[in-house]
Design an enzyme around this catalytic site. Structure first.
Site, PDB file in Angstrom:
ATOM      1  N   GLU A 196       0.803  -1.219   0.000  1.00  0.00           N
ATOM      2  CA  GLU A 196       0.000   0.000   0.000  1.00  0.00           C
ATOM      3  C   GLU A 196       0.838   1.272   0.000  1.00  0.00           C
ATOM      4  O   GLU A 196       0.324   2.364   0.244  1.00  0.00           O
ATOM      5  CB  GLU A 196      -0.955  -0.011   1.196  1.00  0.00           C
ATOM      6  CG  GLU A 196      -1.959  -1.145   1.133  1.00  0.00           C
ATOM      7  CD  GLU A 196      -2.909  -1.163   2.318  1.00  0.00           C
ATOM      8  OE1 GLU A 196      -2.827  -0.254   3.169  1.00  0.00           O
ATOM      9  OE2 GLU A 196      -3.736  -2.086   2.390  1.00  0.00           O
ATOM     10  N   LYS A 325     -15.745  -2.325   2.581  1.00  0.00           N
ATOM     11  CA  LYS A 325     -15.027  -2.600   1.343  1.00  0.00           C
ATOM     12  C   LYS A 325     -16.027  -3.225   0.375  1.00  0.00           C
ATOM     13  O   LYS A 325     -16.417  -4.386   0.561  1.00  0.00           O
ATOM     14  CB  LYS A 325     -13.876  -3.574   1.595  1.00  0.00           C
ATOM     15  CG  LYS A 325     -12.811  -3.054   2.556  1.00  0.00           C
ATOM     16  CD  LYS A 325     -11.806  -4.149   2.887  1.00  0.00           C
ATOM     17  CE  LYS A 325     -10.654  -3.636   3.736  1.00  0.00           C
ATOM     18  NZ  LYS A 325      -9.736  -4.724   4.151  1.00  0.00           N
TER      19      LYS A 325
END
Length: 398
Positions: A196, A325
């Site tokens: 990330e 999500k």
């Protein structure tokens, strides 16, 4: 309303260089939407099922497109997503794949917004849209499933909770990210980046806290507002069925609760995600009772954006927020349903990226549309800054 004319699929690359699904939806009056599915590294066992990209695209072409083309209206998001469920006919999208389902769902929403001449957040928002903008949670250092030979805790996060604007919050997080690297360099510690974009040095968790807390304090002084810390412990990845194993430390459930409660107090944590195993609602409830007035105790693997699991958590008093999500559950409607259930019961809903991302910005619009207090989408990296820059644009135009 605008009828869906064509649905197309193709494989593209995500930020890890893996193939993922991109969907395009075209309507009969010229509306167009394109969206791509992300993919997680540390996934909950109760998530909707992601199929191999080739299988998912084949299922999309054979089972989803015929149910949408000429039959569904892009502006009817609930109808589109019901058709996706009907095309699959399982409870977890294991027949067509949550990756092709979520890409289609998001592309349809964008096509509808295009026809209406509005932004996606305006199309999705409705009664949920408030006056606030989400505070970005930025991953600045970590390890776990995102990087080898790094910290046991998966993500050390920062949130510029005192920032006067989205823009300043985004810039502050990026500044902390750079200060973390500067501090590591000063200590002679090399660091690559994890999935990330966070720094992934070979240091222990205690040292990582010192580095990140120091960097955040420097940036807070420079910018003139509070920058707080958060964590994603991804504890299910560290639970062996008996103990939590973080590096050389082994802790019972009771000891893990004490450890996390101590971190909340010592570092004034704004956010703690997945501090305990994904099936231990009782332990989550105990920790929430201890620190829930001081911080967000957020369930990711615990809830997997699933209303049934969220309701179980609400009934038990487990956590006080949910990580949302869309690809965990397969459609925007299912994600919004989870947000609405959370909000009705006093839980915060934090919208999140995945470790394997694309330049798609749908989650930025979802976070704004649903008045989310936080959006978790990294601090740097093209696929992360795509969402952050979109937040800045939305805020400037609002």
């Amino acid at each position: 309303m605008t009828r869906i004319e064509a649905v197309r699929y193709r494989p593209i690359l995500d930020s890890r260089g893996n193939k993922t699904v991109e969907a395009e939806v075209t309507t009969d009056d010229g509306g167009f939407g394109r969206a791509a599915a992300p993919s997680g590294a540390s996934t909950g066992e109760h998530e909707a099922v992601e199929l191999p990209v080739g299988e998912a695209i084949a299922a999309g072409r054979e089972r989803i497109a015929p149910r949408l083309e000429g039959r569904e209206f892009a502006g009817d998001q609930r109808g589109v997503d019901a058709a996706l469920h009907a095309a699959d006919d399982t409870t977890d999208f294991s027949a067509v794949g949550a990756n092709v389902a979520v890409a289609t769902s998001m592309a349809a929403a964008k096509a509808a917004a295009d026809v209406l001449g509005v932004h996606t957040y305006q199309h999705l928002g409705g009664a949920l849209r408030g006056r606030n903008f989400p505070v970005p949670l930025g991953n600045v250092l970590g390890g776990g499933a995102h990087a080898a030979d790094a910290t046991a805790i998966q993500e050390f996060l920062v949130a510029a909770t005192g920032a006067p604007s989205v823009r300043q919050a985004v810039f502050a997080n990026a500044a902390v990210h750079q200060r973390v690297k500067d501090r590591l360099d000063d200590d002679g510690v090399p660091a690559a980046k994890g999935d990330e974009g966070a720094w992934a040095p070979s240091i222990d968790d205690a040292t990582a806290f010192d580095v990140v807390a120091g960097a955040a304090a420097e940036v807070a002084d420079e910018f003139g507002f509070d920058v707080r810390l958060g964590l994603d412990l991804a504890a299910a990845e560290r639970y062996d069925g008996d103990e939590y194993v973080f590096g050389d430390d082994r802790r019972s459930t009771a000891a893990q609760i004490e450890y996390v409660a101590g971190l909340v107090s010592e570092y004034d944590l704004a956010y703690v995600e997945d501090p305990l195993d994904e099936n231990d609602f009782e332990a989550f409830a105990e920790l929430t009772d201890r620190v829930g007035d001081e911080t967000l105790v957020c369930g990711d693997d615990l809830f997997v954006t699933n209303t049934e699991r969220l309701q179980r958590g609400i009934d038990a008093g487990a956590a006080n927020s949910i990580l949302v999500k869309p690809n965990q559950i397969g459609t925007l409607t299912d994600a919004v349903d989870a947000i609405e259930l959370a909000t009705r019961n006093g839980y915060d809903a934090v919208v999140s990226h995945r470790s394997g991302e694309t330049e798609d910005t749908t989650i930025a619009h979802l976070a704004v549309a649903t008045d989310a207090p936080f959006i978790k989408t990294g601090a740097v990296g093209g696929e992360r800054t795509a969402k952050l820059n979109e937040l800045i644009r939305i805020a400037d135009e609002a």
